[in-house]
Design a protein around this motif. Structure first.
Motif, PDB file in Angstrom:
ATOM      1  N   THR A 169       0.783  -1.183   0.004  1.00  7.96           N
ATOM      2  CA  THR A 169      -0.040  -0.123  -0.031  1.00  7.96           C
ATOM      3  C   THR A 169       0.837   1.101  -0.021  1.00  7.96           C
ATOM      4  OG1 THR A 169      -0.194   0.280   2.379  1.00  7.96           O
ATOM      5  CG2 THR A 169      -1.781  -1.246   1.324  1.00  7.96           C
ATOM      6  N   VAL A 170       2.136   1.209   0.006  1.00  6.66           N
ATOM      7  CA  VAL A 170       2.941   2.414   0.079  1.00  6.66           C
ATOM      8  C   VAL A 170       3.914   2.530  -1.329  1.00  6.66           C
ATOM      9  CG1 VAL A 170       5.114   3.256   1.287  1.00  6.66           C
ATOM     10  CG2 VAL A 170       3.460   2.099   2.671  1.00  6.66           C
ATOM     11  N   GLU A 171       3.349   3.418  -1.835  1.00 12.16           N
ATOM     12  CA  GLU A 171       4.298   3.596  -3.264  1.00 12.16           C
ATOM     13  C   GLU A 171       5.413   4.076  -3.095  1.00 12.16           C
ATOM     14  OE1 GLU A 171       3.615   6.413  -7.080  1.00 12.16           O
ATOM     15  OE2 GLU A 171       1.831   5.836  -5.978  1.00 12.16           O
ATOM     16  N   GLY A 172       6.473   3.264  -3.612  1.00  4.96           N
ATOM     17  CA  GLY A 172       8.008   3.503  -3.505  1.00  4.96           C
ATOM     18  C   GLY A 172       8.484   2.620  -2.626  1.00  4.96           C
ATOM     19  N   ALA A 173       7.794   1.594  -2.132  1.00  8.17           N
ATOM     20  CA  ALA A 173       8.195   0.681  -1.416  1.00  8.17           C
ATOM     21  C   ALA A 173       8.073  -0.837  -1.753  1.00  8.17           C
ATOM     22  CB  ALA A 173       7.920   0.691   0.196  1.00  8.17           C
ATOM     23  N   GLU A 174       9.181  -1.589  -1.662  1.00  5.93           N
ATOM     24  CA  GLU A 174       8.879  -2.995  -2.127  1.00  5.93           C
ATOM     25  C   GLU A 174       9.343  -3.974  -0.956  1.00  5.93           C
ATOM     26  OE1 GLU A 174      11.459  -4.299  -5.333  1.00  5.93           O
ATOM     27  OE2 GLU A 174       9.756  -5.245  -6.217  1.00  5.93           O
ATOM     28  N   TYR A 175       9.064  -5.137  -0.549  1.00  5.91           N
ATOM     29  CA  TYR A 175       9.227  -6.192   0.048  1.00  5.91           C
ATOM     30  C   TYR A 175      10.300  -6.838  -0.804  1.00  5.91           C
ATOM     31  CZ  TYR A 175       9.090 -10.092   3.487  1.00  5.91           C
ATOM     32  OH  TYR A 175       9.485 -11.017   4.459  1.00  5.91           O
ATOM     33  N   ALA A 176      11.603  -6.716  -0.298  1.00  2.87           N
ATOM     34  CA  ALA A 176      12.454  -7.530  -1.023  1.00  2.87           C
ATOM     35  C   ALA A 176      12.954  -9.025  -0.615  1.00  2.87           C
ATOM     36  CB  ALA A 176      13.833  -6.524  -0.833  1.00  2.87           C
ATOM     37  N   THR A 177      12.972  -9.293   0.491  1.00  7.23           N
ATOM     38  CA  THR A 177      13.374 -10.370   0.984  1.00  7.23           C
ATOM     39  C   THR A 177      13.184 -10.755   2.446  1.00  7.23           C
ATOM     40  OG1 THR A 177      14.868 -12.412   0.494  1.00  7.23           O
ATOM     41  CG2 THR A 177      15.838 -10.436   1.097  1.00  7.23           C
ATOM     42  N   TRP A 178      13.587 -12.139   3.009  1.00  6.71           N
ATOM     43  CA  TRP A 178      13.567 -12.375   4.129  1.00  6.71           C
ATOM     44  C   TRP A 178      14.998 -13.182   4.209  1.00  6.71           C
ATOM     45  CZ3 TRP A 178      14.774 -17.268   6.291  1.00  6.71           C
ATOM     46  CH2 TRP A 178      14.761 -17.303   7.677  1.00  6.71           C
ATOM     47  N   VAL A 179      15.567 -12.960   5.390  1.00  8.48           N
ATOM     48  CA  VAL A 179      16.875 -13.686   5.661  1.00  8.48           C
ATOM     49  C   VAL A 179      17.079 -13.990   7.256  1.00  8.48           C
ATOM     50  CG1 VAL A 179      18.274 -12.905   3.587  1.00  8.48           C
ATOM     51  CG2 VAL A 179      18.315 -11.375   5.928  1.00  8.48           C
ATOM     52  N   GLY A 180      17.670 -14.975   7.545  1.00 12.09           N
ATOM     53  CA  GLY A 180      17.877 -15.468   8.918  1.00 12.09           C
ATOM     54  C   GLY A 180      19.357 -15.126   9.165  1.00 12.09           C
ATOM     55  N   GLU A 181      19.650 -15.289  10.301  1.00 12.00           N
ATOM     56  CA  GLU A 181      21.197 -14.953  10.713  1.00 12.00           C
ATOM     57  C   GLU A 181      21.523 -16.106  11.636  1.00 12.00           C
ATOM     58  OE1 GLU A 181      22.749 -11.682  13.707  1.00 12.00           O
ATOM     59  OE2 GLU A 181      22.154 -10.867  11.765  1.00 12.00           O
ATOM     60  N   ILE A 182      22.879 -16.643  11.240  1.00 13.35           N
ATOM     61  CA  ILE A 182      23.688 -17.761  12.091  1.00 13.35           C
ATOM     62  C   ILE A 182      23.807 -17.457  13.378  1.00 13.35           C
ATOM     63  CG2 ILE A 182      25.476 -19.135  12.179  1.00 13.35           C
ATOM     64  CD1 ILE A 182      25.643 -19.049   9.142  1.00 13.35           C
ATOM     65  N   VAL A 183      23.148 -18.218  14.268  1.00  7.33           N
ATOM     66  CA  VAL A 183      23.314 -18.175  15.850  1.00  7.33           C
ATOM     67  C   VAL A 183      23.922 -19.405  16.123  1.00  7.33           C
ATOM     68  CG1 VAL A 183      22.121 -17.737  18.000  1.00  7.33           C
ATOM     69  CG2 VAL A 183      21.404 -16.611  16.205  1.00  7.33           C
ATOM     70  N   ALA A 184      24.989 -19.420  16.434  1.00  8.16           N
ATOM     71  CA  ALA A 184      25.939 -20.658  16.935  1.00  8.16           C
ATOM     72  C   ALA A 184      25.411 -21.284  18.370  1.00  8.16           C
ATOM     73  CB  ALA A 184      27.408 -20.341  16.853  1.00  8.16           C
ATOM     74  N   ALA A 185      25.447 -22.572  18.318  1.00  5.95           N
ATOM     75  CA  ALA A 185      25.216 -23.211  19.526  1.00  5.95           C
ATOM     76  C   ALA A 185      26.163 -22.670  20.528  1.00  5.95           C
ATOM     77  CB  ALA A 185      25.576 -24.730  19.356  1.00  5.95           C
ATOM     78  N   ARG A 186      25.864 -22.641  21.866  1.00  6.75           N
ATOM     79  CA  ARG A 186      26.625 -22.316  22.888  1.00  6.75           C
ATOM     80  C   ARG A 186      27.832 -23.108  23.451  1.00  6.75           C
ATOM     81  NH1 ARG A 186      22.385 -19.439  26.825  1.00  6.75           N
ATOM     82  NH2 ARG A 186      21.091 -18.848  25.397  1.00  6.75           N
TER      83      ARG A 186
END
Length: 186
Positions: A169-186
């Motif tokens: 609904t916002v002219e001039g905006a576009e949902y580009a992508t989703w990404v996660g981030e690596i969170v290492a095990a403790r």
């Protein structure tokens, strides 16, 4: 790497272009010389669809179209599952909270500010991801809408759907992508 003289590079490029042109003519002559069937129609032409270059003026969504149909591919369950599996393969502990980042590309700082305000009001941690320079030096302003939680494909898809619908609904905006981030095990 061996040095390539400009003249050799130009010959290489010219050879590639000539090959592409020759292939195009060969392909065209093969399709036009196909033998017609009993009715005289060209079978290759009968199986092609007309090229549509513009949507009809009265374009409407079909009644069978669901909101799921309009989701970007990166929000589909199989894609999200594959993304999470890749994160896990690269050392992420998917039982721990992970920053889930939805990237929105905006045409101006004002639009980016509007998206950040929406994100804040809807429970996301908005972050100005900076300026992205597109083709010809065109500037875009990226916004990350984050949530840090244990990753769940259904929840990520639900969040993404909300963002996708709001940004539409916002002219001039576009949902580009989703990404996660690596969170290492403790």
């Amino acid at each position: 790497m061996l040095p390539i003289k400009r003249s050799h590079f130009a010959l290489l490029v010219a050879g590639i272009l000539a090959g592409l042109v020759a292939y195009g003519y060969w392909k065209k002559s093969n399709s036009s010389s196909a033998s017609p069937d009993e009715t005289g129609a060209n079978p290759a032409a009968a199986s092609t669809f007309p090229v549509v270059t513009q949507a009809p003026e009265s374009a409407e969504l079909s009644p069978s179209a669901s909101p799921q149909d309009s989701l970007p591919a990166f929000l589909e369950p199989t894609f999200l599952a594959a993304s999470l599996a890749a994160l896990e393969k690269n050392g992420s502990d998917l039982t721990r909270p992970m920053p889930s980042k939805h990237l929105v590309r905006c045409e101006s700082r004002d639009i980016a500010a509007e998206v950040m305000t929406w994100g804040r009001e809807n429970g996301f941690e908005p972050r100005d991801a900076g300026i992205f320079r597109g083709h010809g030096g065109v500037e875009f302003f990226d916004v990350e809408l984050r949530r840090t939680e244990v990753p769940d494909p259904a929840r990520i898809q639900k969040e993404g759907r909300r963002i996708h619908e709001a940004v539409a609904t916002v002219e001039g905006a576009e949902y580009a992508t989703w990404v996660g981030e690596i969170v290492a095990a403790r």
